[in-house]
Design an enzyme around this catalytic site. Structure first.
Site, short mmCIF file in Angstrom:
data_model
loop_
_atom_site.label_atom_id
_atom_site.label_comp_id
_atom_site.label_asym_id
_atom_site.label_seq_id
_atom_site.Cartn_x
_atom_site.Cartn_y
_atom_site.Cartn_z
N LYS A 199 0.85 -1.19 0.00
CA LYS A 199 0.00 0.00 0.00
C LYS A 199 0.88 1.23 0.00
O LYS A 199 1.14 1.85 1.03
CB LYS A 199 -0.94 0.00 1.21
CG LYS A 199 -2.13 0.94 1.03
CD LYS A 199 -3.00 0.49 -0.13
CE LYS A 199 -4.18 1.41 -0.34
NZ LYS A 199 -4.95 1.04 -1.54
N SER A 396 -8.48 -0.38 -5.28
CA SER A 396 -8.72 0.06 -3.91
C SER A 396 -10.20 0.39 -3.74
O SER A 396 -11.04 -0.49 -3.86
CB SER A 396 -7.81 1.24 -3.56
OG SER A 396 -7.52 1.24 -2.18
#
Length: 602
Positions: A199, A396
Site C-alpha cells: 500500500k 482500492s
C-alpha cells in the site's frame, strides 16, 4: 422544443435589455441560440467518405459535460475540448462498418499528446478490428508516432510517417513523485497508518524513492501492459514480441527509413501525399480540394441517432463512476459517495431499468464514501443484475464498490486490486510556530482535540487510528472473500495493497471475464433475459447547454487562449494534480482506500 427555446430566449433577450443585463449576459444568449440552431442540423454524410479519427483525442468513459463557461469560451474561440467518450467512438466505428457511404477510416495523428489509458485503447482497437472485417481499409499517418497512438495505428492497412518524424518504441515507465523533503522543509508534519506492504499511497509523504515492494508491483504491472503492446502490435505487423523487444532495446526511437526497414511502418510521406492517396479512394472534395471526409466527433451524431431509434421499452443503465471517490456530493471529475449512491438507488427503484452496468474508472479514495456506494450496489444487485465494467483503473476504493456485482469485466491492462487501507494525518505545528502562530487548547476529555492539525497525534491517538485502519482492512478482506467466493486466507495473500493487471486479476479470481464495456452490456442483457428488447441509457444525465446557460446568464469570464505546454509547465501541472488529490481526501475518519498518487504509465 428547440424552436420554443429559441423564441423564449429571444423574449428573454428583450427583457434583459430592458432590465439592464450585462453585455456578457446578452452575448451568452446569442451564442446559445446559434449553438442550438447548429444542433438542429443533422450531419451530412456524402457518398465515398472517409471517417477521420484524431489520434490525439483523449477518450473518456463518460460523455463530456463541460460547465457553461467552458462551452461559451469554446464557442467564442472556435475550439472544443479534445475529448470524446468511449461509447461515441465504439458506436461510430461500428456504424461506419455498416454505412455504405463510409469507405474507410483515417487515423490521423495530432499535435497534442494522447493520455488515454491502454485499457480504453484496447477496446477501441477491437472496434477497429471489427471494422476491417467489413472489407474497408484503414489508413494511419503521424509525424511522430508515440506508443499509445501506434498501439491503435498498427491495425491499419497502410501506416505512414512524416520524413521529419519518427517512431517511438522504447517501453513503458512510471515515474513517482515524492514530497517528503518538501514537507519537511515547509514544516508540515505527516503521520500515517496503513495495512499492506504494497500500500504505497503513503510513500510520497514519507520517503524520497519507491520502496522495494512498490517497485516490484509496478514493474510487474508495467510488464503486463507492455506484453499486451508487444503481442498486439506485433501480430498486426507480423513481428514476434521478441523482435519488437529487440527494436525497443536497440534504439527506442526509430528514424523513418529505419521504421520501414523494421516493418513498423509502410511508407514515408507528407500529409499532402496521404491526402492524394485518399483522394483515389474518395474523389476530390470540391469545397476543400481534399478527400471527402467526416470527422468522428461529427459522425458520432449519426451513430447516436441510429441507437436512439431503438424502441425497446426495457433499459440497460450505464452508470459512470469516474474519478476520485470523495465523501458527499463531489465535484467535477469526482465520484461523490452520496451522489452515486442516490443514482443507484433511483435506478433500483425504476421498473423500466432491467439491468445496470457500472463502469468504474477510479483509483479509489474515501473509505466512507466507498462503503456508502457499495451498499447501494449490493441492494441494486439484489433487485436486478449489476455488471461491472472496469476501465483503465478500478483499484482500492474502485474495487471496493465493484466487488459485489453479478459479474466483473476488466481489460487485460486494467489496473485493479490494491486491497489495502491507509490513514493520513497532517499537522502544521512546525511551520506555524516558525511564523509566530501557536495554539492553546482547553478540553474536557483526553482525546477531545485528537483531530487537530495544530500538533502531531500522540502514540495513543495513532493507535486508535491504526485500529480503525485494521478494522476496515479486515472488512475489505471479508467483503472480497464473501463476494468473490474465495478463502479469506487466499484474499489476504493477494491483498496487502498490491495492484494487479486485469489479466492477473482474472487468474486470481478478482474479476470474472476479460472484456470491455460492450461485453458488459451484452452480459447485462443476457442476465436480465431481455433478448433484443432493450435500449441503453447513460447516467448521470448530462445537463443540456440550455439548462446550464440559464444558471449563468451573466458574468461569465473568458479564459485566455490555450497554448502549447512546455515540459516545465507540464511537470508543474502534474504536481498540481497530485496536490488536488490531497485536497480531495475528505473522509471524515481520515481512512482511505486509494492507489498510489502517481501510477501514470508513460
Amino acid at each position: 422544443m428547440r424552436d420554443f427555446l429559441k423564441h423564449t430566449l429571444a423574449t428573454l433577450l428583450a427583457l434583459f435589455i430592458f432590465l439592464g443585463v450585462s453585455i456578457g449576459g446578452i452575448l451568452l444568449l446569442f451564442i446559445s441560440i446559434s449553438i442550438m440552431a447548429a444542433r438542429d442540423t443533422a450531419p451530412t454524410v456524402r457518398d465515398k467518405s472517409v471517417l477521420v479519427f484524431d489520434l490525439s483525442q483523449t477518450i473518456t468513459d463518460a460523455p463530456a459535460s463541460s460547465n457553461t463557461r467552458d462551452v461559451i469560451n469554446d464557442a467564442i474561440a472556435g475550439s472544443r475540448p479534445n475529448t470524446v467518450s468511449l461509447r461515441s467512438v465504439l458506436n461510430s466505428i461500428d456504424e461506419a462498418a455498416k454505412d455504405n457511404r463510409i469507405v474507410g477510416i483515417y487515423l490521423n495523428g495530432g499535435n497534442s499528446a494522447n493520455t488515454t489509458g491502454y485499457a480504453t485503447l484496447r477496446e477501441v482497437r477491437r472496434a477497429l478490428e471489427r471494422f476491417k472485417t467489413s472489407g474497408k481499409k484503414i489508413f494511419a499517418y503521424d509525424v511522430d508516432w508515440q506508443e499509445r497512438e501506434y498501439y491503435l495505428g498498427s491495425i491499419a492497412d497502410t501506416i505512414a510517417v512524416n520524413p521529419i518524424g519518427g517512431l517511438e518504441v522504447n517501453g513503458l515507465s512510471s515515474e513517482g513523485l515524492f514530497f517528503a523533503k518538501a514537507l519537511q522543509r515547509f514544516g508540515i508534519g505527516v503521520q500515517v497508518t496503513r495495512v499492506g506492504k504494497f500500500k504505497s499511497a503513503v510513500e510520497p509523504f514519507l520517503q524520497n524513492r519507491r520502496s522495494p515492494a512498490d517497485r516490484e508491483q509496478t514493474r510487474k504491472l508495467l510488464g503486463d501492459i507492455w506484453t499486451e503492446f508487444l503481442n498486439t502490435t506485433g501480430k498486426s505487423r507480423n513481428l514476434t514480441p521478441k523482435q519488437l523487444q529487440a527494436i525497443a532495446d536497440r534504439s527506442g526511437v526509430l528514424e523513418p527509413q529505419e521504421a520501414i526497414k523494421q516493418k513498423l511502418v509502410d511508407r514515408v510521406a507528407y500529409a499532402d501525399e496521404m491526402t492524394a492517396e485518399l483522394k483515389k479512394l474518395t474523389g476530390d472534395d470540391d469545397n476543400t480540394k481534399s478527400f471527402q471526409q467526416i470527422n468522428l466527433r461529427t459522425y458520432s451524431r449519426v451513430a447516436e441517432s441510429k441507437s436512439e431509434s431503438k424502441t425497446g421499452r426495457n433499459q440497460i443503465a450505464i452508470v459512470y463512476a469516474e474519478g476520485e471517490i470523495v465523501n458527499g456530493q463531489g465535484g467535477s471529475g469526482q465520484i461523490g459517495g452520496d451522489r452515486l449512491a442516490k443514482q443507484l438507488r433511483d435506478l433500483r427503484l425504476d421498473d423500466d431499468v432491467k439491468a445496470v452496468v457500472l463502469r468504474v474508472n477510479s483509483p479509489g479514495g474515501s473509505a466512507t464514501a466507498s462503503e456508502i456506494i457499495q451498499r447501494e450496489a449490493i441492494l441494486t444487485n439484489k433487485a436486478k443484475p449489476v455488471i461491472v465494467s472496469m476501465g483503465n483503473v478500478a483499484a482500492s476504493g474502485g474495487y471496493w464498490i465493484s466487488t459485489y456485482a453479478s459479474q466483473i469485466f476488466a481489460e487485460p491492462t486494467t489496473i485493479t486490486g490494491s486491497i489495502g487501507v491507509f490513514g493520513r494525518i497532517l499537522n502544521v505545528q512546525q511551520v506555524a510556530n516558525q511564523n509566530g502562530v501557536t495554539w492553546d487548547v482547553v478540553k474536557t476529555g483526553r482525546f477531545a482535540d485528537s483531530r487537530t492539525i495544530s500538533r502531531p497525534r500522540t502514540p495513543q491517538e495513532l493507535e486508535i487510528v491504526q485500529d480503525s485502519v485494521n478494522r476496515i482492512y479486515n472488512q475489505f478482506l471479508t467483503k472480497v472473500s464473501d463476494s468473490r467466493k474465495l478463502e479469506k486466507s487466499k484474499v489476504a495473500e493477494i491483498a496487502q495493497g498490491r495492484v494487479w493487471s486485469g489479466v492477473q486479476a482474472k487468474s486470481l479470481g478478482l474479476v470474472d471475464q476479460l472484456g470491455g464495456l460492450e461485453d458488459a452490456i451484452r452480459a447485462a442483457a443476457e442476465r436480465a433475459k431481455l433478448g433484443d428488447d432493450w435500449q441503453i441509457e447513460e447516467y448521470p444525465k448530462a445537463r443540456s447547454f440550455e439548462e446550464r446557460l440559464i444558471e449563468t446568464l451573466s458574468g461569465a469570464s473568458l479564459d485566455q487562449s490555450k497554448t502549447a505546454i512546455d515540459p516545465i509547465t507540464s511537470e508543474m501541472k502534474r504536481l498540481q494534480t497530485e496536490l488536488e488529490s490531497l485536497k480531495s481526501m475528505n473522509d471524515p475518519h481520515d481512512v482511505y482506500l486509494r492507489l498510489p498518487f502517481d501510477l501514470s504509465v508513460r
